[in-house]
Motif scaffolding. Structure first.
Motif, short mmCIF file in Angstrom:
data_model
loop_
_atom_site.label_atom_id
_atom_site.label_comp_id
_atom_site.label_asym_id
_atom_site.label_seq_id
_atom_site.Cartn_x
_atom_site.Cartn_y
_atom_site.Cartn_z
N VAL A 233 0.85 -1.19 0.00
CA VAL A 233 0.00 0.00 0.00
C VAL A 233 0.89 1.23 0.00
O VAL A 233 1.63 1.49 0.96
CB VAL A 233 -0.95 0.02 1.22
CG1 VAL A 233 -1.90 1.22 1.12
CG2 VAL A 233 -1.75 -1.28 1.31
N TYR A 234 0.83 2.00 -1.08
CA TYR A 234 1.61 3.22 -1.25
C TYR A 234 0.71 4.42 -0.94
O TYR A 234 -0.28 4.63 -1.64
CB TYR A 234 2.13 3.33 -2.67
CG TYR A 234 3.15 2.29 -3.08
CD1 TYR A 234 4.50 2.64 -3.23
CD2 TYR A 234 2.78 0.98 -3.36
CE1 TYR A 234 5.44 1.71 -3.63
CE2 TYR A 234 3.72 0.03 -3.75
CZ TYR A 234 5.05 0.40 -3.89
OH TYR A 234 5.98 -0.53 -4.28
N LEU A 235 1.06 5.19 0.08
CA LEU A 235 0.26 6.34 0.47
C LEU A 235 1.11 7.62 0.43
O LEU A 235 2.24 7.64 0.90
CB LEU A 235 -0.30 6.17 1.89
CG LEU A 235 -1.16 4.95 2.18
CD1 LEU A 235 -1.68 5.01 3.61
CD2 LEU A 235 -2.32 4.84 1.21
N SER A 236 0.51 8.69 -0.11
CA SER A 236 1.20 9.98 -0.13
C SER A 236 0.17 11.09 -0.14
O SER A 236 -0.90 10.96 -0.76
CB SER A 236 2.09 10.09 -1.37
OG SER A 236 2.79 11.31 -1.39
N LYS A 237 0.50 12.19 0.52
CA LYS A 237 -0.42 13.32 0.62
C LYS A 237 -0.21 14.32 -0.51
O LYS A 237 0.91 14.62 -0.91
CB LYS A 237 -0.20 14.07 1.94
CG LYS A 237 -0.93 13.54 3.14
CD LYS A 237 -0.65 14.43 4.34
CE LYS A 237 -1.45 14.02 5.56
NZ LYS A 237 -2.89 14.31 5.40
N ASN A 238 -1.34 14.83 -1.02
CA ASN A 238 -1.35 15.98 -1.93
C ASN A 238 -2.67 16.69 -1.70
O ASN A 238 -3.73 16.17 -2.07
CB ASN A 238 -1.20 15.54 -3.38
CG ASN A 238 -1.14 16.73 -4.33
OD1 ASN A 238 -1.77 17.75 -4.14
ND2 ASN A 238 -0.36 16.58 -5.40
N ASN A 239 -2.61 17.86 -1.07
CA ASN A 239 -3.83 18.55 -0.66
C ASN A 239 -4.29 19.62 -1.63
O ASN A 239 -5.07 20.51 -1.28
CB ASN A 239 -3.64 19.16 0.73
CG ASN A 239 -3.43 18.08 1.79
OD1 ASN A 239 -3.97 16.99 1.71
ND2 ASN A 239 -2.62 18.40 2.79
N ASP A 240 -3.82 19.56 -2.88
CA ASP A 240 -4.24 20.56 -3.87
C ASP A 240 -5.74 20.55 -4.08
O ASP A 240 -6.35 21.59 -4.34
CB ASP A 240 -3.55 20.29 -5.22
CG ASP A 240 -2.14 20.84 -5.26
OD1 ASP A 240 -1.74 21.49 -4.28
OD2 ASP A 240 -1.45 20.62 -6.27
N GLU A 241 -6.33 19.39 -3.99
CA GLU A 241 -7.76 19.24 -4.21
C GLU A 241 -8.25 18.08 -3.35
O GLU A 241 -7.47 17.19 -3.01
CB GLU A 241 -8.05 18.98 -5.69
CG GLU A 241 -7.32 17.79 -6.27
CD GLU A 241 -7.57 17.60 -7.75
OE1 GLU A 241 -8.37 18.37 -8.32
OE2 GLU A 241 -6.97 16.69 -8.33
N PRO A 242 -9.54 18.06 -2.99
CA PRO A 242 -10.06 16.97 -2.16
C PRO A 242 -10.35 15.72 -2.99
O PRO A 242 -11.48 15.24 -3.06
CB PRO A 242 -11.34 17.57 -1.57
CG PRO A 242 -11.80 18.53 -2.62
CD PRO A 242 -10.56 19.10 -3.23
N LYS A 243 -9.30 15.20 -3.63
CA LYS A 243 -9.40 14.01 -4.46
C LYS A 243 -8.26 13.07 -4.15
O LYS A 243 -7.23 13.47 -3.59
CB LYS A 243 -9.37 14.39 -5.95
CG LYS A 243 -10.54 15.21 -6.43
CD LYS A 243 -10.39 15.54 -7.92
CE LYS A 243 -11.51 16.45 -8.40
NZ LYS A 243 -11.32 16.84 -9.82
N ILE A 244 -8.43 11.83 -4.56
CA ILE A 244 -7.39 10.83 -4.39
C ILE A 244 -7.21 10.10 -5.71
O ILE A 244 -8.19 9.55 -6.26
CB ILE A 244 -7.76 9.80 -3.28
CG1 ILE A 244 -8.04 10.51 -1.97
CG2 ILE A 244 -6.64 8.77 -3.12
CD1 ILE A 244 -8.66 9.62 -0.90
#
Length: 1013
Positions: free
Chosen positions: A84-95
Motif C-alpha cells: 500500500v503506497y500512500l502519499s499526501k497531496n492537498n491541492d484538491e479533495p481528491k485521491i
C-alpha cells in the motif's frame, strides 16, 4: 479499457510523449523546448543521505519511508502481502487511486495470448453480487456458456464451430435477463470518480480511478469486493469489443512498429513472441476456464499493490484499506521462468507497411530495471536528445537534417531497449535517415559533447521530476511503476543522484561497449499491409441491459451517504493579482506556493486570422540565431541556465513563454529578449523550413486521426471557407522573404500585449521585465481578424478513402449559439447520455449490441460567445458492422432512452465532480481566460451546480428535444472505399468524396516537385 503498447521509463516519458504527440498529430512546426535545470546550482531538496527506515503509526501499522524523499511516501505491507503506497497531496479533495497487479501479457499462456488484457476487461463486469438480479439462475447460464466455449475451442470443423457459437449467443441472451450492464461503472460514476479505466502491458495490469476524498471508504468496499472474485458475464459481447480494439491496433502503424521492434529484440522471450492484445486466432477461441485460472493465480494480494495519492489521512486510510483489502487471501505466486536471449551480433532488419508517413527506428537491447544499463542508457539518452541541446536536437532537428528525430529508453523487468527514431525529410530515404541517427551515436561514442552536459541533463531530469511529483496522478504512476518493477523507493529517489556520479569518461566507455552493430532497425514504409487479419461480423443478438433495474448490492451501495464535500469557487479578482511595469504594461500574477519554478507569458490577442503570416513567422523563430549567438549556441545557453522558451500561435492568439528556475529568470529573459529583438534571418535555414512544412503537410494527410478530427471536422463546420484551408501554398511560402518574417516577430512588441507571471518573488520578475522588456510609448491596436461563417449542417456525407480495417464516423450538427444557461444541462446530458462507460451510448452500442469498441456523443459548447454550439457523435467500428452501428447511433440521437436510476447517478456524479474540483495555480488564470472568451467574467460553476441540483429527467428531455433531437447532421467518414458500403452511406445524405489534399488546401506532391521543393 486498453492495452499499453509502450512503456517508457518515467525520466524520459514526458519528452517522448511530446515527440509522439507531434508525430501523431502532425503539429510539426510547433516550437517546444523542454524544461531543464540550472547548470550551476542544484535543485533545492537534493539529499545528502537516502535511507529506508521503518516506523509504526498510532494504530500499530508498520510502514517504510525514505529519508529526504520529496514525495513523503509511506509504504505499508498488509499481513496478506498487499503493498500500500500512500502519499499526501492537498491541492484538491481528491485521491488518485491505482490497483496494480504483476500480471501482464508476458505471463499469458502461449496458446491463449491476449488473456491478461481480456481479463482486465472482465474485471468491470461485477461479481456474484454486483451486476446480477438473480445469481442462482444466472450462474447456471454462465456455466453453460463456459462449457460451450471449451467445446468451441476444441472443435475443428468450421460449421460445427459456428453452430456452437450460435448456441453461445442464444444462451448469452438468456443469461442477460439476470445481469445488469455496467453496474460497477454506475457506482464509480455516482461517487464522482474520474478516469475510471484500466490498462494492460507486458508485466502489469493496472486499474484506475480518481475519486473525491470523502468517497474513499465506499470505493475501498466496492473494489475489495470486485477483486475478491471473477464473474465472466456478458462475455461474448465484450469479446467483440476486444476484437474492435484488435482492429484499431491493425490500423495503428506505430503499434506495428513497436511489435516489430520487440520481435527483433526478443525472438524467444514473450516480450517479442506474444502481443498484449493477443493473436487473432486466440481471440476467436477463448477459454473462460483459462481466464479463471489466470485470475486465481495472479490476482492475489501478495501480487498486488494499492496506490493512493491525494487528500488523505495516513492513519485512517491504512486502517480502512486493511479493513477491506486485508480480507483477501494470500496465495503463493510463482511467475514463470522466461527464456534468456542470445546477444545480437549483427543488425536485424524488420519492415512494416501502412498508410502513414515513413519513419525508421533503431533499437538496442538493454538490461532491465535496476541494471547498470538502466542508469547509463538513461544518461546517454538525454545526451542524445533532451529537446534542447542534445546531439540529435542540435545536429538533426535544429539543422533540419531530417524531418524530426528523437530517442527514448524503455525498461522492463528482464530487459529493455534504447530506441532512436527519425522521420525522413522530402527526397530522403529511410536508410539515409538511419545513417544520420547512427552518426549521432558515433559522436556520443567519441565524446563529442561538452563537459557540462552530464550535470545539466541530470538537473534537467530533476526539474522534470519535481514538476511530475506535484501532480498526484503522475506521482501515483511512479509508485505503481516501482512496484511492478520490484524497485525500492529509495533506489528511485537516489536514481538521479547516482547518474551525476557517472563521469564523462565512464559514459563514453559504456557507449563504445554498448552501441555496436547489435541493433534492430525497423523501416516503416508506405504501402499495403498484407498481414491484415480479416474479422467476420458474428451478428450477435442484442443482449438485455436492464438499465432500469439494479442489484441488491447497488441498492445498498447507493444508500450510503458519505460526508458531503462543499464546492469551492474562485474569486478571480482576488486570486489573480495585478501590478504594473514602468512602461504602464499590466502584469497579472499568481504566487507559486510550492517550489521555485516560474512561468512567464507574453500574450497577444491576435493570431493567424488577423495576420496570415504569423504562424509561419513565429515558428521560424526556432531555427534562427542572433548576431551574437548561432541557433545551436542559443539552445545551449538556455539549457545551461535551466530555462526554456516556447512560442505558439493559433487563430486568435500568439504567445511567447519562458519557464524554469526563478533565480535564472533575469538571465533567461535577457536571452529571450536577445532573440526577440536581434533575430537574424537566414535564407538557407528558411528554405529548409519551407521544405519541412511541405513534408509535414504530406505527413499530416497520412494520419487518419488528423484527417478526421482536423480536416473533416472543419469541413463539416465551415465547408471550403475555413481558417484551416486559409493557408499559403508551399510555392507562396518559398517566395517569402525570411527577413520580413523575422521583422514581423520583432514588431510584435509594438502591439498591445498582456503578461502573466506564475512564481515566487513577483518584484524580482517585475524588475527583470522593467530592465529587459522595453516597448514604444504607444502600442498599436490589433488588425481586424478575418471571420469564417459556420455552415448549416444536414444532408451531407463527406468521405475520405483511407487504407484501414475499421471505419470511423463523425456525426456533426450545428446547434444554437452559445448560451451560458445551457452549460449545466449539457454537462448533465453528456454524463448521462454520451460519455463514459456507463453512458447510454456506450451501453447501447458496445455493451448491448457489440457494434464498436469506441462510441460516444457530446453536446459541445462553443469556446466563444458568438459561435455556435455543436452536437457530435462518434463511432469507430468494423466496416461490416457500419450500417448497424449507424442505425443504432442515429436512433439514439433521435430518441433518448429513459433510465431514472441512471439519470440520478449521472446527476450525483456531476454534482460531486464540481464539489471536488479545485482550480489552482496557473489553472486559475487560464480558466478565467477561457471564461472571458465566452463573455463570462466570474466562476460560473456555482450557477451550474445549483441548476444541476434542481434538474429532473423531464428537464433533460426538454434539453434533448430542444437541442439534440431536432438537429440535422453532416456525416464525416474515413474508411477503405473497397470495403465501405457506399449505398448505405448514401441513405444518410449526398455523398461527396474528398481528396485529402483538397480537404486541407494542400498542394499535391506532384505540384511540389514541379516547384522544385
Amino acid at each position: 479499457m486498453t492495452f499499453f503498447i509502450l512503456y517508457i521509463h518515467s525520466t524520459k516519458k514526458q519528452l517522448f510523449m511530446k515527440n509522439i504527440y507531434k508525430l501523431v498529430t502532425g503539429l510539426l512546426m510547433t516550437t517546444v523546448f523542454f524544461v531543464s535545470c540550472n547548470q550551476s546550482k542544484e535543485i533545492k531538496g537534493e539529499s545528502s543521505e537516502i535511507l529506508t527506515k521503518t516506523e509504526k503509526d498510532p494504530a500499530g501499522y508498520s510502514y517504510e519511508y525514505v529519508t529526504n524523499d520529496p514525495t513523503g511516501l509511506r509504504l505499508y505491507t498488509l499481513d496478506n502481502g498487499l503493498k500500500v503506497y500512500l502519499s499526501k497531496n492537498n491541492d484538491e479533495p481528491k485521491i488518485q487511486t491505482y490497483i496494480a497487479v504483476r500480471a501482464g501479457s508476458t505471463y499469458d499462456p502461449k496458446e491463449t495470448t491476449g488473456l491478461a488484457h481480456y481479463l482486465e476487461h472482465m474485471l468491470f463486469k461485477g461479481t456474484h453480487e454486483i451486476g446480477t438480479l438473480d445469481w442462482e439462475k444466472e450462474k447456471e447460464y454462465l456455466k453453460q456458456i463456459s462449457d460451450l466455449y471449451e467445446q468451441h475451442k476444441n472443435a475443428t470443423n468450421p460449421e460445427e464451430k459456428l453452430a456452437i457459437y450460435r448456441k453461445i449467443d442464444s444462451v448469452s441472451l438468456e443469461a442477460s435477463n439476470y445481469s445488469v450492464a455496467n453496474e460497477y461503472d454506475k457506482m464509480t460514476q455516482s461517487m464522482g470518480a474520474l478516469g475510471t479505466n484500466a490498462h494492460t502491458s507486458t508485466e502489469e495490469t493496472v486499474y484506475h480511478n480518481k475519486i473525491p476524498a470523502n468517497e474513499l471508504n465506499k470505493w475501498l468496499a466496492l473494489e475489495s469486493d470486485r477483486f475478491s472474485e471473477l464473474v465472466l458475464r456478458l462475455f461474448h459481447t465484450e469479446l467483440e469489443a476486444v476484437f474492435e480494439e484488435f482492429n484499431r491496433g491493425q490500423d495503428n502503424d506505430y503499434s506495428k512498429m513497436y511489435h516489430a521492434a520487440l520481435a527483433g529484440l526478443f525472438p524467444t522471450h514473450p516480450y517479442g513472441t506474444q502481443t498484449t492484445i493477443g493473436e487473432g486466432e486466440h481471440l476467436k477461441n477463448p477459454s473462460m476456464v483459462a481466464i479463471h485460472e489466470y485470475f486465481n493465480k495472479y490476482y492475489v494480494p501478495n501480487n498486488m499493490a494499492m496506490v493512493l495519492v491525494g487528500d488523505i489521512d495516513y492513519d485512517k486510510t491504512i486502517k480502512a484499506v486493511d479493513a477491506t483489502f486485508g480480507k483477501l487471501k494470500k496465495k503463493e505466486v510463482t511467475h514463470p521462468t522466461l527464456p534468456k536471449e542470445e546477444p545480437i551480433t549483427s543488425p536485424i532488419v524488420k519492415e512494416v507497411y501502412g498508410p502513414t508517413a515513413e519513419n525508421v527506428e533503431i533499437a538496442f537491447r538493454t538490461g532491465g530495471v535496476g541494471s547498470k544499463d538502466e542508469k547509463f542508457v538513461t544518461l546517454c539518452d538525454m545526451i542524445m536528445a533532451n529537446g534542447n541541446a542534445g546531439l540529435i536536437d542540435l545536429n538533426l532537428n535544429q539543422k533540419q537534417a531530417v524531418q524530426r528525430a528523437s530517442c527514448y529508453p524503455n525498461f522492463m523487468n528482464e530487459y529493455g531497449y534504447h530506441a532512436f527514431t527519425a522521420t525522413p525529410k522530402a527526397n530522403q530515404t529511410l536508410e539515409e535517415a538511419k545513417d544520420l541517427l547512427l552518426e549521432q551515436i558515433e559522436k556520443l561514442k567519441k565524446g563529442e559533447f561538452e563537459d557540462w552536459m552530464i550535470e545539466a541533463v541530470v538537473n534537467d531530469l530533476k526539474l522534470s521530476q519535481t514538476r511530475r511529483y506535484e501532480n498526484s496522478t503522475a506521482l501515483a504512476g511512479a509508485y505503481y511503476d516501482a512496484f511492478i518493477h520490484h524497485e525500492s523507493w529509495a533506489d528511485k529517489v537516489k536514481f538521479l543522484d547516482d547518474l551525476k556520479k557517472i563521469s564523462k569518461e565512464e559514459l563514453v566507455a559504456f557507449a563504445n561497449e554498448f552501441y555496436k552493430d547489435n541493433y534492430v532497425v525497423i523501416y516503416k514504409r508506405q504501402g499495403e499491409d498484407k498481414n491484415i487479419v480479416k474479422v467476420e461480423n458474428p451478428k450477435i443478438s442484442q443482449v438485455k441491459l436492464n438499465r432500469d433495474k439494479q442489484s441488491v448490492y447497488m441498492t445498498k451501495f447507493m444508500e450510503q451517504e458519505p460526508p458531503a464535500l462543499q464546492p469551492q469557487y474562485v474569486d478571480f479578482d482576488k486570486a489573480i493579482k495585478k501590478t504594473t511595469l514602468d512602461n504602464g504594461l499590466e502584469v497579472s500574477y499568481i504566487n507559486n506556493e510550492l517550489n521555485d519554478l516560474f512561468e512567464l507569458y507574453f500574450i497577444f490577442d491576435m493570431g493567424d486570422d488577423a495576420n496570415k503570416d504569423l504562424s509561419t513567422a513565429i515558428n521560424y523563430l526556432e531555427y534562427v540565431g542572433t548576431d551574437k549567438y548561432s541557433p545551436e549556441a542559443l539552445k545551449k545557453e538556455f539549457y545551461k541556465l535551466g530555462v526554456s522558451y516556447y512560442v505558439g500561435t493559433d487563430n486568435d492568439q500568439t504567445y511567447l513563454a519562458l519557464t524554469g528556475l526563478k533565480e535564472n529568470l533575469p538571465k533567461g529573459l535577457t536571452l529571450l529578449e536577445e532573440l526577440w529583438s536581434n533575430a537574424v534571418a537566414n535564407q538557407e535555414t528558411y528554405d529548409k523550413y519551407v521544405d519541412k512544412i511541405a513534408k509535414g503537410r504530406q505527413d499530416n494527410v497520412s494520419q487518419k486521426s488528423f484527417i478526421l478530427w482536423n480536416g473533416l471536422m472543419s469541413y463539416g463546420k465551415y465547408g471550403e471557407n475555413s481558417s484551416l484551408r486559409n493557408i499559403y501554398t508551399v510555392s507562396e511560402l518559398k517566395e517569402k522573404d525570411p527577413e520580413v518574417l523575422v521583422d514581423l516577430v520583432k514588431d510584435l512588441k509594438d502591439y498591445k500585449q498582456r503578461i502573466f507571471y506564475y512564481g515566487k518573488d513577483v518584484d524580482a520578475a517585475v524588475n527583470a521585465l522593467n530592465k529587459e522588456h522595453t516597448l514604444p510609448e504607444t502600442l498599436k491596436d490589433y488588425p481586424v481578424a478575418k471571420t469564417y461563417t459556420e455552415q448549416e449542417t444536414g444532408g451531407n456525407v463527406y468521405f475520405v478513402d483511407y487504407d484501414m480495417v475499421q471505419t470511423e464516423m463523425l456525426f456533426l450538427a450545428k446547434s444554437a449559439p452559445f448560451d451560458p444557461k445551457n452549460m449545466a444541462a449539457s454537462t448533465l446530458f453528456n454524463a448521462y447520455f454520451g460519455s463514459g462507460l456507463s453512458s447510454i451510448v456506450f451501453q447501447e452500442i458496445r455493451e448491448s449490441k457489440a457494434l464498436a469498441y469506441s462510441a460516444f456523443a457530446s453536446y459541445s459548447n462553443a469556446a466563444e460567445k458568438d459561435k455556435a454550439n455543436y452536437v457530435y457523435a462518434y463511432i469507430g467500428t468494423q466496416t461490416n458492422k457500419m450500417p448497424q452501428a449507424v442505425d443504432a447511433m442515429m436512433d439514439l440521437m433521435k430518441n433518448m432512452p429513459d433510465a431514472e436510476q441512471q439519470f440520478n447517478a449521472a446527476k450525483d456524479a456531476a454534482l460531486k465532480k464540481i464539489a471536488a474540483q479545485r482550480i489552482t495555480k496557473t489553472g486559475i488564470f487560464w480558466t478565467y481566460e477561457r471564461l472571458t472568451k465566452r463573455g463570462i467574467d466570474y466562476d460560473n460553476r456555482e450557477e451550474m451546480y445549483n441548476t444541476i441540483k434542481n434538474m429532473t429527467l423531464d428537464d433533460l428531455h426538454t434539453f434533448f428535444d430542444d437541442n439534440i433531437k431536432k438537429e440535422n447532421y453532416n456525416v464525416m467518414v474515413i474508411g477503405n472505399k473497397k470495403e465501405v458500403d457506399m449505398k448505405a452511406l448514401s441513405k444518410l445524405g449526398d455523398v461527396k468524396e474528398l481528396d485529402v489534399d483538397y480537404l486541407f488546401n494542400y498542394e499535391k506532391p506532384k505540384d511540389l516537385k514541379n516547384s522544385d521543393l
